[in-house]
Design a protein around this motif. Sequence first.
Motif, PDB file in Angstrom:
ATOM      1  N   UNK A 236       0.865  -1.183   0.000  1.00  0.00           N
ATOM      2  CA  UNK A 236       0.000   0.000   0.000  1.00  0.00           C
ATOM      3  C   UNK A 236       0.898   1.227   0.000  1.00  0.00           C
ATOM      4  N   UNK A 237       0.486   2.264  -0.711  1.00  0.00           N
ATOM      5  CA  UNK A 237       1.229   3.526  -0.748  1.00  0.00           C
ATOM      6  C   UNK A 237       0.417   4.541   0.046  1.00  0.00           C
ATOM      7  N   UNK A 238       1.031   5.042   1.142  1.00  0.00           N
ATOM      8  CA  UNK A 238       0.332   5.943   2.044  1.00  0.00           C
ATOM      9  C   UNK A 238       1.029   7.304   2.101  1.00  0.00           C
ATOM     10  N   UNK A 239       0.254   8.307   2.480  1.00  0.00           N
ATOM     11  CA  UNK A 239       0.792   9.657   2.605  1.00  0.00           C
ATOM     12  C   UNK A 239       1.167   9.903   4.069  1.00  0.00           C
ATOM     13  N   UNK A 240       2.419  10.308   4.277  1.00  0.00           N
ATOM     14  CA  UNK A 240       2.909  10.699   5.593  1.00  0.00           C
ATOM     15  C   UNK A 240       3.501  12.091   5.423  1.00  0.00           C
ATOM     16  N   UNK A 241       2.872  13.067   6.060  1.00  0.00           N
ATOM     17  CA  UNK A 241       3.278  14.455   5.833  1.00  0.00           C
ATOM     18  C   UNK A 241       2.922  14.844   4.406  1.00  0.00           C
ATOM     19  N   UNK A 242       3.912  15.348   3.671  1.00  0.00           N
ATOM     20  CA  UNK A 242       3.689  15.750   2.274  1.00  0.00           C
ATOM     21  C   UNK A 242       4.206  14.720   1.282  1.00  0.00           C
ATOM     22  N   UNK A 243       4.658  13.559   1.771  1.00  0.00           N
ATOM     23  CA  UNK A 243       5.286  12.562   0.899  1.00  0.00           C
ATOM     24  C   UNK A 243       4.532  11.234   0.921  1.00  0.00           C
ATOM     25  N   UNK A 244       4.756  10.454  -0.126  1.00  0.00           N
ATOM     26  CA  UNK A 244       4.133   9.144  -0.265  1.00  0.00           C
ATOM     27  C   UNK A 244       5.174   8.058  -0.012  1.00  0.00           C
ATOM     28  N   UNK A 245       4.767   7.039   0.759  1.00  0.00           N
ATOM     29  CA  UNK A 245       5.651   5.934   1.110  1.00  0.00           C
ATOM     30  C   UNK A 245       4.940   4.601   0.901  1.00  0.00           C
TER      31      UNK A 245
ATOM     32  N   UNK B  45       8.758   5.233  -4.959  1.00  0.00           N
ATOM     33  CA  UNK B  45       9.343   4.812  -6.242  1.00  0.00           C
ATOM     34  C   UNK B  45      10.071   3.470  -6.147  1.00  0.00           C
ATOM     35  N   UNK B  46      10.453   3.045  -4.930  1.00  0.00           N
ATOM     36  CA  UNK B  46      11.147   1.763  -4.744  1.00  0.00           C
ATOM     37  C   UNK B  46      10.134   0.622  -4.687  1.00  0.00           C
TER      38      UNK B  46
ATOM     39  N   UNK C 182       8.850  -3.240  -3.913  1.00  0.00           N
ATOM     40  CA  UNK C 182       9.135  -4.224  -2.870  1.00  0.00           C
ATOM     41  C   UNK C 182      10.032  -5.317  -3.424  1.00  0.00           C
ATOM     42  N   UNK C 183      10.984  -5.735  -2.616  1.00  0.00           N
ATOM     43  CA  UNK C 183      11.904  -6.789  -3.022  1.00  0.00           C
ATOM     44  C   UNK C 183      12.321  -7.588  -1.792  1.00  0.00           C
ATOM     45  N   UNK C 184      12.295  -8.927  -1.892  1.00  0.00           N
ATOM     46  CA  UNK C 184      12.770  -9.741  -0.763  1.00  0.00           C
ATOM     47  C   UNK C 184      14.294  -9.723  -0.662  1.00  0.00           C
ATOM     48  N   UNK C 185      14.973  -9.210  -1.686  1.00  0.00           N
ATOM     49  CA  UNK C 185      16.437  -9.227  -1.729  1.00  0.00           C
ATOM     50  C   UNK C 185      17.073  -7.913  -1.299  1.00  0.00           C
ATOM     51  N   UNK C 186      16.287  -6.845  -1.274  1.00  0.00           N
ATOM     52  CA  UNK C 186      16.846  -5.529  -0.974  1.00  0.00           C
ATOM     53  C   UNK C 186      15.896  -4.791  -0.037  1.00  0.00           C
ATOM     54  N   UNK C 187      16.381  -4.413   1.124  1.00  0.00           N
ATOM     55  CA  UNK C 187      15.577  -3.686   2.093  1.00  0.00           C
ATOM     56  C   UNK C 187      15.854  -2.199   1.951  1.00  0.00           C
ATOM     57  N   UNK C 188      14.884  -1.468   1.451  1.00  0.00           N
ATOM     58  CA  UNK C 188      15.055  -0.027   1.260  1.00  0.00           C
ATOM     59  C   UNK C 188      14.211   0.773   2.259  1.00  0.00           C
TER      60      UNK C 188
END
Length: 69
Positions: free
Chosen positions: A12-21, A41-42, A44-50
Amino acid sequence: MNKSASELNPNDVIKVGDNWFRCRYFYYHDNNVSIDLQRERDQLSPYYDSTCIKISINKDVGIKFEVKQ
């Protein structure tokens, strides 16, 4: 669409402050939920935790998040 912390799902992409995460991982303990967030923009990946933000919310608090459709 608005969802409470208990209604959110991974990716899910949620808004926190003025940005989307993007929601990455959820951790449930006692009466709290912790959510790992990464930049929208990142993909989801099981190989890379961003993860760039971690938030913890008490389930009794009535916070709603704006969610992108």
